[in-house]
Design a protein around this motif. Structure first.
Motif, PDB file in Angstrom:
ATOM      1  N   MET A 132       0.855  -1.183   0.000  1.00 38.70           N
ATOM      2  CA  MET A 132       0.000   0.000   0.000  1.00 38.70           C
ATOM      3  C   MET A 132       0.892   1.234   0.000  1.00 38.70           C
ATOM      4  O   MET A 132       2.018   1.198   0.490  1.00 38.70           O
ATOM      5  CB  MET A 132      -0.919   0.016   1.232  1.00 38.70           C
ATOM      6  CG  MET A 132      -0.188   0.068   2.557  1.00 38.70           C
ATOM      7  SD  MET A 132      -1.313  -0.014   3.970  1.00 38.70           S
ATOM      8  CE  MET A 132      -0.141   0.248   5.332  1.00 38.70           C
ATOM      9  N   ARG A 133       0.376   2.319  -0.580  1.00 46.14           N
ATOM     10  CA  ARG A 133       1.118   3.583  -0.553  1.00 46.14           C
ATOM     11  C   ARG A 133       0.189   4.691  -0.101  1.00 46.14           C
ATOM     12  O   ARG A 133      -1.015   4.682  -0.402  1.00 46.14           O
ATOM     13  CB  ARG A 133       1.727   3.907  -1.911  1.00 46.14           C
ATOM     14  CG  ARG A 133       0.740   4.264  -3.003  1.00 46.14           C
ATOM     15  CD  ARG A 133       1.462   4.589  -4.310  1.00 46.14           C
ATOM     16  NE  ARG A 133       0.516   5.028  -5.330  1.00 46.14           N
ATOM     17  CZ  ARG A 133       0.221   6.300  -5.563  1.00 46.14           C
ATOM     18  NH1 ARG A 133       0.787   7.261  -4.858  1.00 46.14           N
ATOM     19  NH2 ARG A 133      -0.646   6.633  -6.517  1.00 46.14           N
ATOM     20  N   GLU A 134       0.744   5.646   0.624  1.00 48.85           N
ATOM     21  CA  GLU A 134      -0.074   6.746   1.127  1.00 48.85           C
ATOM     22  C   GLU A 134      -0.503   7.656  -0.019  1.00 48.85           C
ATOM     23  O   GLU A 134       0.283   7.950  -0.926  1.00 48.85           O
ATOM     24  CB  GLU A 134       0.691   7.558   2.168  1.00 48.85           C
ATOM     25  CG  GLU A 134      -0.181   8.636   2.822  1.00 48.85           C
ATOM     26  CD  GLU A 134       0.500   9.362   3.963  1.00 48.85           C
ATOM     27  OE1 GLU A 134      -0.204  10.055   4.720  1.00 48.85           O
ATOM     28  OE2 GLU A 134       1.735   9.239   4.099  1.00 48.85           O
ATOM     29  N   ILE A 135      -1.773   8.079   0.021  1.00 51.84           N
ATOM     30  CA  ILE A 135      -2.272   9.063  -0.933  1.00 51.84           C
ATOM     31  C   ILE A 135      -2.845  10.236  -0.144  1.00 51.84           C
ATOM     32  O   ILE A 135      -3.504  10.049   0.879  1.00 51.84           O
ATOM     33  CB  ILE A 135      -3.327   8.478  -1.889  1.00 51.84           C
ATOM     34  CG1 ILE A 135      -4.413   7.688  -1.145  1.00 51.84           C
ATOM     35  CG2 ILE A 135      -2.671   7.598  -2.939  1.00 51.84           C
ATOM     36  CD1 ILE A 135      -5.534   7.168  -2.039  1.00 51.84           C
ATOM     37  N   THR A 136      -2.584  11.439  -0.624  1.00 54.88           N
ATOM     38  CA  THR A 136      -3.010  12.641   0.086  1.00 54.88           C
ATOM     39  C   THR A 136      -3.890  13.537  -0.769  1.00 54.88           C
ATOM     40  O   THR A 136      -4.605  14.384  -0.245  1.00 54.88           O
ATOM     41  CB  THR A 136      -1.786  13.460   0.554  1.00 54.88           C
ATOM     42  OG1 THR A 136      -0.961  13.747  -0.572  1.00 54.88           O
ATOM     43  CG2 THR A 136      -0.968  12.676   1.569  1.00 54.88           C
TER      44      THR A 136
ATOM     45  N   GLU B  38      -7.007  14.727  -2.684  1.00 60.59           N
ATOM     46  CA  GLU B  38      -8.419  14.424  -2.449  1.00 60.59           C
ATOM     47  C   GLU B  38      -9.058  13.699  -3.628  1.00 60.59           C
ATOM     48  O   GLU B  38      -9.886  12.798  -3.440  1.00 60.59           O
ATOM     49  CB  GLU B  38      -9.188  15.724  -2.153  1.00 60.59           C
ATOM     50  CG  GLU B  38     -10.585  15.471  -1.604  1.00 60.59           C
ATOM     51  CD  GLU B  38     -11.249  16.726  -1.060  1.00 60.59           C
ATOM     52  OE1 GLU B  38     -12.478  16.716  -0.919  1.00 60.59           O
ATOM     53  OE2 GLU B  38     -10.524  17.708  -0.768  1.00 60.59           O
ATOM     54  N   ALA B  39      -8.658  14.076  -4.835  1.00 62.59           N
ATOM     55  CA  ALA B  39      -9.213  13.408  -6.022  1.00 62.59           C
ATOM     56  C   ALA B  39      -8.803  11.939  -6.044  1.00 62.59           C
ATOM     57  O   ALA B  39      -9.612  11.068  -6.394  1.00 62.59           O
ATOM     58  CB  ALA B  39      -8.738  14.119  -7.286  1.00 62.59           C
ATOM     59  N   ASP B  40      -7.565  11.637  -5.657  1.00 70.63           N
ATOM     60  CA  ASP B  40      -7.097  10.245  -5.607  1.00 70.63           C
ATOM     61  C   ASP B  40      -7.858   9.456  -4.541  1.00 70.63           C
ATOM     62  O   ASP B  40      -8.217   8.292  -4.750  1.00 70.63           O
ATOM     63  CB  ASP B  40      -5.599  10.196  -5.302  1.00 70.63           C
ATOM     64  CG  ASP B  40      -4.751  10.693  -6.458  1.00 70.63           C
ATOM     65  OD1 ASP B  40      -5.241  10.674  -7.603  1.00 70.63           O
ATOM     66  OD2 ASP B  40      -3.602  11.094  -6.209  1.00 70.63           O
ATOM     67  N   ILE B  41      -8.094  10.092  -3.415  1.00 72.52           N
ATOM     68  CA  ILE B  41      -8.792   9.424  -2.315  1.00 72.52           C
ATOM     69  C   ILE B  41     -10.232   9.102  -2.702  1.00 72.52           C
ATOM     70  O   ILE B  41     -10.759   8.040  -2.362  1.00 72.52           O
ATOM     71  CB  ILE B  41      -8.751  10.300  -1.040  1.00 72.52           C
ATOM     72  CG1 ILE B  41      -7.309  10.406  -0.516  1.00 72.52           C
ATOM     73  CG2 ILE B  41      -9.662   9.734   0.050  1.00 72.52           C
ATOM     74  CD1 ILE B  41      -7.115  11.456   0.564  1.00 72.52           C
ATOM     75  N   ASN B  42     -10.864   9.986  -3.453  1.00 74.89           N
ATOM     76  CA  ASN B  42     -12.265   9.802  -3.826  1.00 74.89           C
ATOM     77  C   ASN B  42     -12.470   8.966  -5.090  1.00 74.89           C
ATOM     78  O   ASN B  42     -13.592   8.565  -5.372  1.00 74.89           O
ATOM     79  CB  ASN B  42     -12.938  11.168  -4.017  1.00 74.89           C
ATOM     80  CG  ASN B  42     -13.228  11.867  -2.701  1.00 74.89           C
ATOM     81  OD1 ASN B  42     -14.142  11.501  -1.972  1.00 74.89           O
ATOM     82  ND2 ASN B  42     -12.423  12.873  -2.390  1.00 74.89           N
TER      83      ASN B  42
ATOM     84  N   TYR C  26      -4.556   7.984   4.456  1.00 72.86           N
ATOM     85  CA  TYR C  26      -5.255   7.176   3.465  1.00 72.86           C
ATOM     86  C   TYR C  26      -4.238   6.398   2.644  1.00 72.86           C
ATOM     87  O   TYR C  26      -3.199   6.945   2.231  1.00 72.86           O
ATOM     88  CB  TYR C  26      -6.110   8.066   2.558  1.00 72.86           C
ATOM     89  CG  TYR C  26      -7.309   8.642   3.273  1.00 72.86           C
ATOM     90  CD1 TYR C  26      -8.491   7.930   3.331  1.00 72.86           C
ATOM     91  CD2 TYR C  26      -7.226   9.861   3.929  1.00 72.86           C
ATOM     92  CE1 TYR C  26      -9.596   8.436   4.009  1.00 72.86           C
ATOM     93  CE2 TYR C  26      -8.311  10.377   4.621  1.00 72.86           C
ATOM     94  CZ  TYR C  26      -9.496   9.652   4.651  1.00 72.86           C
ATOM     95  OH  TYR C  26     -10.583  10.145   5.332  1.00 72.86           O
ATOM     96  N   PHE C  27      -4.563   5.123   2.406  1.00 74.49           N
ATOM     97  CA  PHE C  27      -3.645   4.259   1.686  1.00 74.49           C
ATOM     98  C   PHE C  27      -4.336   3.622   0.480  1.00 74.49           C
ATOM     99  O   PHE C  27      -5.455   3.111   0.584  1.00 74.49           O
ATOM    100  CB  PHE C  27      -3.111   3.148   2.596  1.00 74.49           C
ATOM    101  CG  PHE C  27      -2.177   3.649   3.657  1.00 74.49           C
ATOM    102  CD1 PHE C  27      -0.843   3.894   3.356  1.00 74.49           C
ATOM    103  CD2 PHE C  27      -2.627   3.897   4.942  1.00 74.49           C
ATOM    104  CE1 PHE C  27       0.030   4.366   4.323  1.00 74.49           C
ATOM    105  CE2 PHE C  27      -1.768   4.368   5.913  1.00 74.49           C
ATOM    106  CZ  PHE C  27      -0.427   4.607   5.615  1.00 74.49           C
ATOM    107  N   GLN C  28      -3.624   3.660  -0.631  1.00 76.82           N
ATOM    108  CA  GLN C  28      -4.077   2.973  -1.838  1.00 76.82           C
ATOM    109  C   GLN C  28      -3.427   1.596  -1.897  1.00 76.82           C
ATOM    110  O   GLN C  28      -2.218   1.455  -1.664  1.00 76.82           O
ATOM    111  CB  GLN C  28      -3.696   3.771  -3.085  1.00 76.82           C
ATOM    112  CG  GLN C  28      -4.113   3.094  -4.397  1.00 76.82           C
ATOM    113  CD  GLN C  28      -3.648   3.871  -5.619  1.00 76.82           C
ATOM    114  OE1 GLN C  28      -3.126   4.990  -5.498  1.00 76.82           O
ATOM    115  NE2 GLN C  28      -3.806   3.300  -6.796  1.00 76.82           N
TER     116      GLN C  28
END
Length: 241
Positions: free
Chosen positions: A128-132, A134-138, A173-175
């Motif tokens: 997993m990699r951290e995402i910050t 907002e568009a990526d998180i949603n 948040y992690f992808q």
């Protein structure tokens, strides 16, 4: 502990048909990926498993090892499970067929999980990699994962998890990065278990493992795979050689 890499390789692709057989610097994409997996020197053996005669012949004709998939499969795990059922192996690494520029470091990280797991508490390992952003998180195409204090996956979702009802509480948040390492038994169990409602709803096969009590150890990484999903991706890959 015998560790192998298996590269599931379907000929059909919704967004880019026959992408694995496209030319990439004088070699097919799938052959480039196979050779890159061998060149990591992390594996005791590397196999391509495919439903396609074209892909099978491409690998074998260049001295590689391929396994012909007998059945139609719903998921990559099913295809790999069928291929390894009769192989003498302990750990199976799923390598994506459309990522010819393999980075050895993240693969080494998931292998290390099992080397350190003396009590055999881990069924699968993944990244997993951290995402910050907002568009990526949603974005529902980015699968998110939440983990417990020991790094074991609690849930995967296309939705935003955790939901940010309270702001500024330090949530990260992690992808999910879809590189998997399996114990062989976990794969075989998956192969014989039915799809349940969570997997069917989210269209995420890793949820079947969780629904049936398998433990997935997540490792944080900064790795971003370079996959070939479109003709534009292929052109970029050709420039990278």
């Amino acid at each position: 502990m015998k560790i192998i890499a298996v590269i599931p390789a379907r000929y059909a692709s919704t967004r880019f048909p026959a992408k694995l057989m496209q030319d990439l610097g004088g070699k097919a994409v799938i052959l480039r990926t196979y050779e890159a997996a061998i060149n990591t020197q992390l594996f005791d053996d590397v196999f391509v498993v495919t439903d396609s005669d074209l892909i099978y012949d491409e690998i074998v004709s260049h001295g590689g090892k391929a396994i012909k998939s007998i059945k139609e499969h719903e998921s990559g795990s099913d295809r790999i499970a069928e291929a390894v059922e009769n192989l003498d192996v302990d750990i199976v690494i799923n390598v994506q067929g459309d990522e010819p520029f393999i980075d050895a470091e993240p693969l080494a990280k998931v292998i290390e999980v099992f080397k350190n797991d003396l009590d055999k508490k881990v069924d699968l390992a993944s990244l997993m990699r951290e995402i910050t952003n907002e568009a990526d998180i949603n974005n529902p195409n980015n699968v998110k994962v939440v983990v417990d204090q020991n790094g074991f996956a609690l849930y995967f979702s296309r939705s935003v998890i955790p939901y940010p009802r309270e702001k500024n509480v330090g949530v990260r948040y992690f992808q999910h990065i879809g590189i998997y390492a399996f114990r062989k038994q976990a794969l075989l169990d998956f192969y014989h278990l039915p799809m349940k409602s969570l997997e069917a709803s989210e269209k995420l096969e890793q949820l079947r493992y969780l629904e049936f009590g398998k433990r997935i150890k997540m490792i944080e990484t900064s790795h971003i795979g370079i996959g070939i999903d479109t003709p534009e991706d292929l052109e970029k890959a050709r420039k990278m050689l």
